[in-house]
Design a protein around this motif. Structure first.
Motif, PDB file in Angstrom:
ATOM      1  N   ILE A 213       0.834  -1.199   0.000  1.00 33.05           N
ATOM      2  CA  ILE A 213       0.000   0.000   0.000  1.00 33.05           C
ATOM      3  C   ILE A 213       0.869   1.250   0.000  1.00 33.05           C
ATOM      4  CG2 ILE A 213      -1.618   1.347   1.407  1.00 33.05           C
ATOM      5  CD1 ILE A 213      -2.789  -1.399   2.323  1.00 33.05           C
ATOM      6  N   ALA A 214       1.916   1.242   0.813  1.00 30.99           N
ATOM      7  CA  ALA A 214       2.820   2.396   0.886  1.00 30.99           C
ATOM      8  C   ALA A 214       3.466   2.669  -0.467  1.00 30.99           C
ATOM      9  CB  ALA A 214       3.889   2.150   1.952  1.00 30.99           C
ATOM     10  N   ILE A 215       3.903   1.617  -1.144  1.00 30.37           N
ATOM     11  CA  ILE A 215       4.542   1.779  -2.455  1.00 30.37           C
ATOM     12  C   ILE A 215       3.538   2.310  -3.480  1.00 30.37           C
ATOM     13  CG2 ILE A 215       5.580   0.511  -4.377  1.00 30.37           C
ATOM     14  CD1 ILE A 215       6.875  -1.330  -2.304  1.00 30.37           C
ATOM     15  N   GLU A 216       2.326   1.797  -3.462  1.00 29.60           N
ATOM     16  CA  GLU A 216       1.306   2.243  -4.419  1.00 29.60           C
ATOM     17  C   GLU A 216       0.951   3.709  -4.194  1.00 29.60           C
ATOM     18  OE1 GLU A 216      -0.968  -2.014  -5.255  1.00 29.60           O
ATOM     19  OE2 GLU A 216      -1.776  -0.623  -3.769  1.00 29.60           O
ATOM     20  N   VAL A 217       0.779   4.101  -2.942  1.00 25.72           N
ATOM     21  CA  VAL A 217       0.447   5.497  -2.639  1.00 25.72           C
ATOM     22  C   VAL A 217       1.607   6.413  -3.009  1.00 25.72           C
ATOM     23  CG1 VAL A 217      -0.100   7.127  -0.790  1.00 25.72           C
ATOM     24  CG2 VAL A 217      -1.181   4.870  -0.820  1.00 25.72           C
ATOM     25  N   ALA A 218       2.812   6.017  -2.637  1.00 23.76           N
ATOM     26  CA  ALA A 218       3.987   6.830  -2.965  1.00 23.76           C
ATOM     27  C   ALA A 218       4.138   6.968  -4.481  1.00 23.76           C
ATOM     28  CB  ALA A 218       5.242   6.203  -2.355  1.00 23.76           C
ATOM     29  N   GLY A 219       3.930   5.878  -5.205  1.00 22.94           N
ATOM     30  CA  GLY A 219       4.034   5.925  -6.659  1.00 22.94           C
ATOM     31  C   GLY A 219       3.006   6.844  -7.288  1.00 22.94           C
ATOM     32  N   ALA A 220       1.792   6.834  -6.746  1.00 23.82           N
ATOM     33  CA  ALA A 220       0.739   7.702  -7.280  1.00 23.82           C
ATOM     34  C   ALA A 220       1.070   9.171  -7.044  1.00 23.82           C
ATOM     35  CB  ALA A 220      -0.599   7.341  -6.642  1.00 23.82           C
ATOM     36  N   ILE A 221       1.553   9.490  -5.836  1.00 22.67           N
ATOM     37  CA  ILE A 221       1.913  10.881  -5.538  1.00 22.67           C
ATOM     38  C   ILE A 221       3.088  11.318  -6.408  1.00 22.67           C
ATOM     39  CG2 ILE A 221       2.673  12.478  -3.749  1.00 22.67           C
ATOM     40  CD1 ILE A 221       1.348  10.634  -1.692  1.00 22.67           C
ATOM     41  N   ALA A 222       4.068  10.435  -6.572  1.00 24.38           N
ATOM     42  CA  ALA A 222       5.212  10.763  -7.432  1.00 24.38           C
ATOM     43  C   ALA A 222       4.760  11.021  -8.861  1.00 24.38           C
ATOM     44  CB  ALA A 222       6.222   9.619  -7.389  1.00 24.38           C
ATOM     45  N   TYR A 223       3.795  10.247  -9.328  1.00 25.61           N
ATOM     46  CA  TYR A 223       3.254  10.446 -10.677  1.00 25.61           C
ATOM     47  C   TYR A 223       2.618  11.825 -10.795  1.00 25.61           C
ATOM     48  CZ  TYR A 223       0.129   9.937 -14.687  1.00 25.61           C
ATOM     49  OH  TYR A 223      -0.532  10.135 -15.858  1.00 25.61           O
ATOM     50  N   LEU A 224       1.829  12.200  -9.794  1.00 27.06           N
ATOM     51  CA  LEU A 224       1.175  13.509  -9.814  1.00 27.06           C
ATOM     52  C   LEU A 224       2.206  14.629  -9.819  1.00 27.06           C
ATOM     53  CD1 LEU A 224      -1.729  12.922  -7.249  1.00 27.06           C
ATOM     54  CD2 LEU A 224      -1.891  12.963  -9.736  1.00 27.06           C
ATOM     55  N   HIS A 225       3.297  14.440  -9.083  1.00 24.81           N
ATOM     56  CA  HIS A 225       4.310  15.492  -8.969  1.00 24.81           C
ATOM     57  C   HIS A 225       5.145  15.647 -10.231  1.00 24.81           C
ATOM     58  CE1 HIS A 225       4.493  15.475  -4.251  1.00 24.81           C
ATOM     59  NE2 HIS A 225       3.324  15.846  -4.741  1.00 24.81           N
ATOM     60  N   SER A 226       5.384  14.548 -10.943  1.00 22.33           N
ATOM     61  CA  SER A 226       6.393  14.621 -12.000  1.00 22.33           C
ATOM     62  C   SER A 226       5.967  14.069 -13.351  1.00 22.33           C
ATOM     63  CB  SER A 226       7.659  13.889 -11.550  1.00 22.33           C
ATOM     64  OG  SER A 226       7.356  12.544 -11.209  1.00 22.33           O
ATOM     65  N   ALA A 227       5.200  12.980 -13.370  1.00 22.19           N
ATOM     66  CA  ALA A 227       4.884  12.350 -14.648  1.00 22.19           C
ATOM     67  C   ALA A 227       3.773  13.081 -15.388  1.00 22.19           C
ATOM     68  CB  ALA A 227       4.490  10.890 -14.441  1.00 22.19           C
ATOM     69  N   ALA A 228       2.883  13.766 -14.660  1.00 16.41           N
ATOM     70  CA  ALA A 228       1.850  14.561 -15.317  1.00 16.41           C
ATOM     71  C   ALA A 228       2.506  15.762 -16.000  1.00 16.41           C
ATOM     72  CB  ALA A 228       0.815  15.020 -14.297  1.00 16.41           C
ATOM     73  N   SER A 229       1.815  16.343 -16.991  1.00 21.62           N
ATOM     74  CA  SER A 229       2.425  17.422 -17.772  1.00 21.62           C
ATOM     75  C   SER A 229       2.649  18.680 -16.928  1.00 21.62           C
ATOM     76  CB  SER A 229       1.560  17.753 -18.989  1.00 21.62           C
ATOM     77  OG  SER A 229       0.266  18.130 -18.585  1.00 21.62           O
ATOM     78  N   ILE A 230       1.819  18.901 -15.909  1.00 21.89           N
ATOM     79  CA  ILE A 230       2.078  19.958 -14.934  1.00 21.89           C
ATOM     80  C   ILE A 230       2.024  19.320 -13.554  1.00 21.89           C
ATOM     81  CG2 ILE A 230       1.134  21.826 -16.349  1.00 21.89           C
ATOM     82  CD1 ILE A 230      -1.385  21.729 -14.630  1.00 21.89           C
ATOM     83  N   PRO A 231       2.868  19.764 -12.614  1.00 22.52           N
ATOM     84  CA  PRO A 231       2.856  19.177 -11.272  1.00 22.52           C
ATOM     85  C   PRO A 231       1.505  19.382 -10.596  1.00 22.52           C
ATOM     86  CG  PRO A 231       4.824  20.514 -11.619  1.00 22.52           C
ATOM     87  CD  PRO A 231       3.907  20.789 -12.767  1.00 22.52           C
ATOM     88  N   ILE A 232       1.008  18.336  -9.986  1.00 25.46           N
ATOM     89  CA  ILE A 232      -0.255  18.402  -9.252  1.00 25.46           C
ATOM     90  C   ILE A 232       0.033  18.081  -7.795  1.00 25.46           C
ATOM     91  CG2 ILE A 232      -2.563  17.420  -8.987  1.00 25.46           C
ATOM     92  CD1 ILE A 232      -2.481  16.777 -11.978  1.00 25.46           C
TER      93      ILE A 232
END
Length: 436
Positions: A213-232
């Motif tokens: 669960i920790a890895i999944e949540v961390a991965g989702a937040i990291a995606y929002l911060h960096s993988a999206a076209s603008i940081p969320i």
């Protein structure tokens, strides 16, 4: 059809005969006249009432339509439609719902449809669309009307997110006083329920579950911060906003506090009160939240996963009401075993839990610049999962694991530790960017 003369004569004759018949009946029965008068008056009154009701209904519909149009324009509906029809919008999947759609879906915003806790960001309703699909309708509180364009940009941005650990934004409604957001509906419970809720969840999460669960949540937040076209920036990461489905797959929900929804001072104060225990301490001096603020909040969630204790609990002693201070002091004083959840601690996973505790402490450092990024957190947690898997495998196959361990030692002698870490980090980064 044009009425012919003979038809006119026949109609006159018909009414003349009917008049003679009625007069004859009245002459024979003196009460029939009063009956006819009463019936005529009753029919007239009913017709007038019905006409007034119809006129009022028409006027109300016109007023509602006008009001919907005003709200639609105020909330940037025309701008949103223009953006959706413009170039480069082929990959944007967002639906614009009408106010009637939302009222019907939520049964007029019935209280029985309210989902979970009503926080500082508004109320979430269970909605049922005409095709019987179930959605979550977020009724936000009043915000800053001067940031409509920013809101629209972020609605379009979030609608493109298709990460397996993020609740998807399906669309919005712009015809209401405040915009409504429509999300996918997850039939699930929250991480808070599993850690601190009813007895039915009390013993359901093993250490492997919690690390996953920790890895999944961390991965989702990291995606929002960096993988999206603008940081969320989510700004409201907490166990109540982490949903778990029947397979214990984590999904981050409730972007009511994110940059998606501009807030005035009163709203933000309500959000802060609702997020005590998770809020970045730098906020009290800078009045700003950024990516490192999400890192801090995640660190608190990780502490909850390790300890099984709430982020803020007034039933604990004064010095340990806040989990962060309690957890950090226990770690520094080598008393971590006192607060680790008894349900997860055993001889095989002590090292992994201690490493996870170290990561949690790093995430909750007072200075944001001293905290790791979410990508770095994911990489370190992935390393722990490899260790956990290796230990679990070695217990089942001791002979093979001994051979494998010897191979790993030889490999490690020929490579630096930083290279091994980079390899794991690259794998974690790939998972973040894929996210689906």
């Amino acid at each position: 059809m044009k009425l012919q003369p003979e038809h006119g004569v026949s109609w006159v004759a018909y009414f003349f005969l009917m008049a003679i018949f009625v007069l004859a009946c009245i002459a024979a029965n003196k009460y029939l006249l009063w009956i006819i008068i009463i019936l005529a008056n009753t029919i007239s009154i009913l017709s007038i009432v019905r006409s007034i009701s119809y006129i009022k209904k028409v006027m109300k519909h016109q007023k509602d339509t006008k009001l919907q149009r005003i709200f639609f324009e105020k909330n940037g509906g025309d701008m949103l439609i223009e953006r959706l029809s413009g170039a480069g919008s082929s990959n944007i999947d967002v639906k614009i719902f009408t106010e009637d759609d939302m009222k019907e879906a939520t049964n007029g915003y019935d209280e029985s449809r309210i989902l979970g806790h009503q926080g500082g960001q508004g109320t979430v309703y269970k909605g049922i669309l005409p095709d019987n699909s179930i959605v979550a309708v977020k009724k936000t509180r009043l915000g800053d009307n001067n940031q409509v364009e920013q809101f629209i940009n972020e609605v379009l941005e979030l609608s493109q997110i298709n990460h397996k650990n993020v609740v998807k934004l399906l669309g919005c409604c712009r015809e209401t006083e405040v915009p409504l957001l429509v999300y996918e509906f997850i039939t699930s419970s929250t991480l808070f329920d599993h850690l601190h809720g009813s007895c039915m969840f009390a013993s359901s999460l093993t250490w492997e579950h919690r690390l996953k669960i920790a890895i999944e949540v961390a991965g989702a937040i990291a995606y929002l911060h960096s993988a999206a076209s603008i940081p969320i920036i989510h700004r409201d990461v907490k166990t109540e906003n982490i949903l778990l489905d029947e397979n214990l797959t984590a999904k981050i929900a409730d972007f009511g506090g994110s940059k998606l929804m501009p807030m005035d001072k009163e709203q933000f104060t309500a959000m802060v009160q609702d997020t005590l225990g998770y809020l970045d301490p730098e906020y009290y001096t800078t009045w700003l939240l950024n990516e490192k603020s999400d890192v801090y909040s995640f660190g608190v969630v990780l502490m909850e996963l390790i300890s099984g204790q709430k982020a803020l609990c007034f039933e604990r002693p004064e010095t340990s009401k806040h989990l962060v201070s309690y957890f950090v002091s226990a770690t520094k004083e080598n008393r971590l075993h006192e607060i680790i959840d008894d349900q997860v601690l055993n001889e095989d996973n002590q090292s992994e839990i201690q490493d996870a505790a170290r990561i949690a402490v790093e995430c909750t450092r007072l200075m944001g610049e001293e905290r790791p990024s979410m990508k770095e957190v994911v990489a370190e947690l992935e390393t722990l999962r490899v260790k956990t898997t290796k230990h679990k495998w070695s217990d089942q196959y001791p002979e093979e694991s001994g051979h494998l361990l010897g191979s790993n030692i030889v490999f490690a002698q020929g490579h630096t530790s930083s290279r091994g870490y980079d390899s794991i980090k690259n794998v974690a980064t790939f998972d973040i960017e894929a996210g689906r």
